[in-house]
Write an enzyme that holds these catalytic residues in place. Structure first.
Site, PDB file in Angstrom:
ATOM      1  N   ASN A  54       1.148  -1.049  -0.155  1.00 35.61           N
ATOM      2  CA  ASN A  54       0.144  -0.399   0.265  1.00 35.61           C
ATOM      3  C   ASN A  54       0.790   1.287  -0.354  1.00 35.61           C
ATOM      4  O   ASN A  54       0.361   2.241  -0.059  1.00 35.61           O
ATOM      5  CB  ASN A  54      -0.453  -0.290   1.224  1.00 35.61           C
ATOM      6  CG  ASN A  54       0.321   0.184   2.191  1.00 35.61           C
ATOM      7  OD1 ASN A  54       1.393  -0.007   2.478  1.00 35.61           O
ATOM      8  ND2 ASN A  54      -1.081   0.306   3.591  1.00 35.61           N
ATOM      9  N   LEU A  93       5.288 -10.080   4.455  1.00 32.72           N
ATOM     10  CA  LEU A  93       5.584  -8.571   5.408  1.00 32.72           C
ATOM     11  C   LEU A  93       5.073  -7.483   5.430  1.00 32.72           C
ATOM     12  O   LEU A  93       5.953  -6.307   6.166  1.00 32.72           O
ATOM     13  CB  LEU A  93       7.187  -7.930   4.023  1.00 32.72           C
ATOM     14  CG  LEU A  93       8.650  -9.601   4.789  1.00 32.72           C
ATOM     15  CD1 LEU A  93       8.148 -10.802   3.844  1.00 32.72           C
ATOM     16  CD2 LEU A  93       9.504  -9.031   3.755  1.00 32.72           C
ATOM     17  N   THR A 112      -3.575  -4.361  10.315  1.00 35.30           N
ATOM     18  CA  THR A 112      -2.364  -4.751   9.765  1.00 35.30           C
ATOM     19  C   THR A 112      -1.880  -5.878   9.813  1.00 35.30           C
ATOM     20  O   THR A 112      -2.060  -7.095   9.033  1.00 35.30           O
ATOM     21  CB  THR A 112      -1.376  -3.947   8.843  1.00 35.30           C
ATOM     22  OG1 THR A 112      -1.791  -2.742   8.587  1.00 35.30           O
ATOM     23  CG2 THR A 112       0.111  -4.706   8.170  1.00 35.30           C
ATOM     24  N   TYR A 165       2.167  -3.098  17.867  1.00 36.08           N
ATOM     25  CA  TYR A 165       2.865  -4.102  17.184  1.00 36.08           C
ATOM     26  C   TYR A 165       3.785  -4.922  17.928  1.00 36.08           C
ATOM     27  O   TYR A 165       3.243  -6.446  16.830  1.00 36.08           O
ATOM     28  CB  TYR A 165       4.345  -3.416  16.806  1.00 36.08           C
ATOM     29  CG  TYR A 165       5.600  -3.785  15.419  1.00 36.08           C
ATOM     30  CD1 TYR A 165       5.077  -4.027  14.318  1.00 36.08           C
ATOM     31  CD2 TYR A 165       6.877  -4.191  16.225  1.00 36.08           C
ATOM     32  CE1 TYR A 165       6.099  -4.419  13.137  1.00 36.08           C
ATOM     33  CE2 TYR A 165       7.840  -4.823  15.875  1.00 36.08           C
ATOM     34  CZ  TYR A 165       7.523  -4.799  13.718  1.00 36.08           C
ATOM     35  OH  TYR A 165       8.097  -5.154  13.435  1.00 36.08           O
ATOM     36  N   LYS A 169       2.221  -8.741  16.079  1.00 35.31           N
ATOM     37  CA  LYS A 169       2.924  -9.877  15.210  1.00 35.31           C
ATOM     38  C   LYS A 169       2.764 -10.876  16.547  1.00 35.31           C
ATOM     39  O   LYS A 169       2.630 -12.190  15.629  1.00 35.31           O
ATOM     40  CB  LYS A 169       4.241  -9.209  15.687  1.00 35.31           C
ATOM     41  CG  LYS A 169       4.623  -8.625  14.451  1.00 35.31           C
ATOM     42  CD  LYS A 169       4.716  -8.551  13.351  1.00 35.31           C
ATOM     43  CE  LYS A 169       5.429  -7.841  12.772  1.00 35.31           C
ATOM     44  NZ  LYS A 169       5.652  -8.040  10.516  1.00 35.31           N
TER      45      LYS A 169
HETATM   46  P1  NAD Z   1       9.324  -1.386   5.855  1.00 33.01           P
HETATM   47  O1  NAD Z   1       8.375  -0.101   6.330  1.00 33.01           O
HETATM   48  O2  NAD Z   1      10.621  -0.961   4.652  1.00 33.01           O
HETATM   49  O3  NAD Z   1       8.296  -2.721   4.897  1.00 33.01           O
HETATM   50  C1  NAD Z   1       7.201  -2.185   4.908  1.00 33.01           C
HETATM   51  C2  NAD Z   1       5.877  -2.543   3.808  1.00 33.01           C
HETATM   52  O4  NAD Z   1       5.350  -3.020   4.088  1.00 33.01           O
HETATM   53  C3  NAD Z   1       6.115  -1.710   3.130  1.00 33.01           C
HETATM   54  O5  NAD Z   1       6.065  -1.324   2.092  1.00 33.01           O
HETATM   55  C4  NAD Z   1       4.495  -0.411   3.606  1.00 33.01           C
HETATM   56  O6  NAD Z   1       4.014   0.282   2.676  1.00 33.01           O
HETATM   57  C5  NAD Z   1       3.928  -1.952   3.671  1.00 33.01           C
HETATM   58  N1  NAD Z   1       2.973  -2.213   4.161  1.00 33.01           N
HETATM   59  C6  NAD Z   1       2.622  -1.666   5.844  1.00 33.01           C
HETATM   60  N2  NAD Z   1       1.411  -1.984   5.800  1.00 33.01           N
HETATM   61  C7  NAD Z   1       0.630  -2.130   4.809  1.00 33.01           C
HETATM   62  C8  NAD Z   1      -0.795  -2.969   4.607  1.00 33.01           C
HETATM   63  N3  NAD Z   1      -1.747  -2.822   5.705  1.00 33.01           N
HETATM   64  N4  NAD Z   1      -0.851  -2.906   3.026  1.00 33.01           N
HETATM   65  C9  NAD Z   1       0.107  -3.509   2.224  1.00 33.01           C
HETATM   66  N5  NAD Z   1       1.307  -3.079   2.365  1.00 33.01           N
HETATM   67  C10 NAD Z   1       1.307  -2.470   3.467  1.00 33.01           C
HETATM   68  O7  NAD Z   1       9.995  -2.257   7.029  1.00 33.01           O
HETATM   69  P2  NAD Z   1      11.085  -3.601   6.704  1.00 33.01           P
HETATM   70  O8  NAD Z   1      11.908  -3.520   7.599  1.00 33.01           O
HETATM   71  O9  NAD Z   1      10.886  -3.939   5.387  1.00 33.01           O
HETATM   72  O10 NAD Z   1      10.044  -4.582   6.985  1.00 33.01           O
HETATM   73  C11 NAD Z   1       9.419  -5.225   6.100  1.00 33.01           C
HETATM   74  C12 NAD Z   1       9.256  -6.937   7.807  1.00 33.01           C
HETATM   75  O11 NAD Z   1       9.970  -7.161   8.330  1.00 33.01           O
HETATM   76  C13 NAD Z   1       7.684  -5.935   8.694  1.00 33.01           C
HETATM   77  O12 NAD Z   1       6.785  -7.176   8.560  1.00 33.01           O
HETATM   78  C14 NAD Z   1       8.275  -6.738   9.805  1.00 33.01           C
HETATM   79  O13 NAD Z   1       7.491  -6.063  11.003  1.00 33.01           O
HETATM   80  C15 NAD Z   1      10.036  -7.168   9.950  1.00 33.01           C
HETATM   81  N6  NAD Z   1      10.659  -6.817  10.390  1.00 33.01           N
HETATM   82  C16 NAD Z   1      11.777  -5.818   9.854  1.00 33.01           C
HETATM   83  C17 NAD Z   1      12.858  -5.667  10.517  1.00 33.01           C
HETATM   84  C18 NAD Z   1      13.972  -5.103  10.203  1.00 33.01           C
HETATM   85  O14 NAD Z   1      14.965  -5.181  11.127  1.00 33.01           O
HETATM   86  N7  NAD Z   1      13.832  -4.034   8.735  1.00 33.01           N
HETATM   87  C19 NAD Z   1      12.829  -6.547  12.204  1.00 33.01           C
HETATM   88  C20 NAD Z   1      11.635  -7.661  12.385  1.00 33.01           C
HETATM   89  C21 NAD Z   1      10.739  -7.831  11.573  1.00 33.01           C
END
Ligand code: NAD
Ligand code: UDP
Length: 335
Positions: A54, A93, A112, A165, A169
């Protein structure tokens, strides 16, 4: 790349399935930091990839370099709406990940993770396909056990500012397990620890991007609290490799698996490394510690080592150098 602006959903015709030669992999949140690297890796391996996003915290520029690839399809959709498409495998993700991002609209964050997960699980059930959940070290909250093994149930404040969050999760993990037990859906749960690298947003508020951006701009590095809290930072390529290995693992491996780098640093040490590597003259300033900020975090990755033959290979110093180069190029207009 095919781009669809359908806000509702995209329906794929059955005859498209017959023509295809490779797997169709859905990546929700595919335009985000981790998602864009995952889409890239999956395309390189010859898969067709459908990126559903989104664009709330993700950016089109993260996937722009993949535009020429006919095997990439981008669907602009919120996962809180039902997802209907023909897929062979799902990586979920979609969720804001940075504390400032996920606290902007905590109800949206929670929904979400709960409704979004429900929608993609339903898709997995209908098509009989495997689904991987991007869970998080935040399920351990402010951990009382250190390092954290997957068997630890955590120490989470259920109504604090991080709860949208953390509890989102945790609920998603519950839903995944209930879909597995009730409907036999094949599930994979990756508990991801702090990951960093190119394509983090300069303003997303996480510590690595904040410090690098501040150092490159000659602004003070903002340490929250006394900087003695710890994190263990994993480079994005290592993490994405772990996700793909987990997805490919035998069906019996449906327990949560920690994915992260077990080398632990204080936030103060991180600030010092960033200043040294950028050659910045920035000073350090101290701001109040946000509520419920975990004091220590380090993954026990024995399970991933044993079951996936996976361990991170990128040292923090080298990973920071890559990330600094990325932001340097971004600010000079070259990236
Ligand atoms: P990010 O914010 O860069 O990416 C999240 C993506 O999800 C974005 O592109 C956003 O536009 C999309 N999104 C959010 N809500 C949405 C919805 N309702 N519908 C459709 N798309 C939606 O974050 P990231 O670091 O790339 O994290 C990706 C995933 O990995 C997440 O689920 C996050 O919880 C998990 N995670 C990441 C980390 C980290 O350190 N990067 C650590 C633990 C978990
Ligand atoms: N942090 C910091 N300065 C910043 C941003 C974050 O000192 O500019 C701290 C934050 O309080 C936390 C750690 O760095 O203790 C990691 O924060 P981040 O937001 O990257 O991830 P998370 O708290 O989700 O692990």
């Amino acid at each position: 790349m095919a781009y669809s602006n359908n806000i509702d959903y995209e329906v794929y015709k059955q005859d498209e399935k017959d023509e295809r030669s490779s797997r169709r992999v859905l990546v929700t949140g595919g335009a985000g930091f981790l998602g864009s690297h995952l889409c890239e890796k999956l395309l390189k391996a010859g898969n067709s990839v459908i990126c559903v996003d989104n664009f709330s915290t993700g950016r089109q520029r993260n996937i722009e370099h993949l535009i020429a690839d006919q095997k990439l399809q981008v669907v602009s959709q919120d996962v809180r709406l039902p997802v209907q498409m023909d897929v062979d495998e799902i990586y979920n993700l979609a969720s804001p990940a940075s504390p400032p991002d996920y606290q902007i609209d905590p109800i949206q964050t929670l929904m979400t993770n709960v409704v979004g997960s429900l929608n993609v699980l339903e898709l997995a059930r209908q098509h009989g396909v495997k689904i991987l959940q991007a869970s998080t070290s935040e399920v351990y909250g402010d951990p009382l056990i250190h390092p954290q093994p997957e068997t630890y149930w955590g120490n989470v404040n259920p109504f604090g500012p991080r709860a949208c969050y953390d509890e989102g999760k945790r609920s998603a993990e519950t839903l995944f397990f209930d879909y597995h037990r009730m409907h036999g859906v094949e599930i994979k749960i990756a508990r991801i620890f702090n990951t960093y690298g190119p394509r983090m947003r300069a303003d997303d508020g996480r510590v690595v991007s904040n410090f690098i951006v501040q150092a490159l701009k000659g602004e003070p590095l903002t340490i929250y609290g006394n900087g003695r809290q710890t994190r263990s930072f994993c480079y994005v390529d290592d993490l994405v490799d772990g996700l793909v290995r987990l997805m490919a693992s035998p069906a019996e491996l449906n327990r949560p698996v920690n994915l992260g780098n077990p080398c632990e640093f204080t936030i103060r040490e991180l600030a010092q490394q960033v200043i040294e590597l950028t050659g910045s003259r920035s000073r350090i300033v101290f701001h109040p510690l946000p509520a419920d900020d975990p004091q220590q975090r380090r993954p026990d990755i024995s399970l991933a080592e044993q079951e996936l033959d996976w361990r991170p290979t990128m040292a923090l110093r080298n990973g920071l150098e890559h990330t600094i180069r990325y932001f340097d190029r971004l600010f000079s207009g070259a990236a």
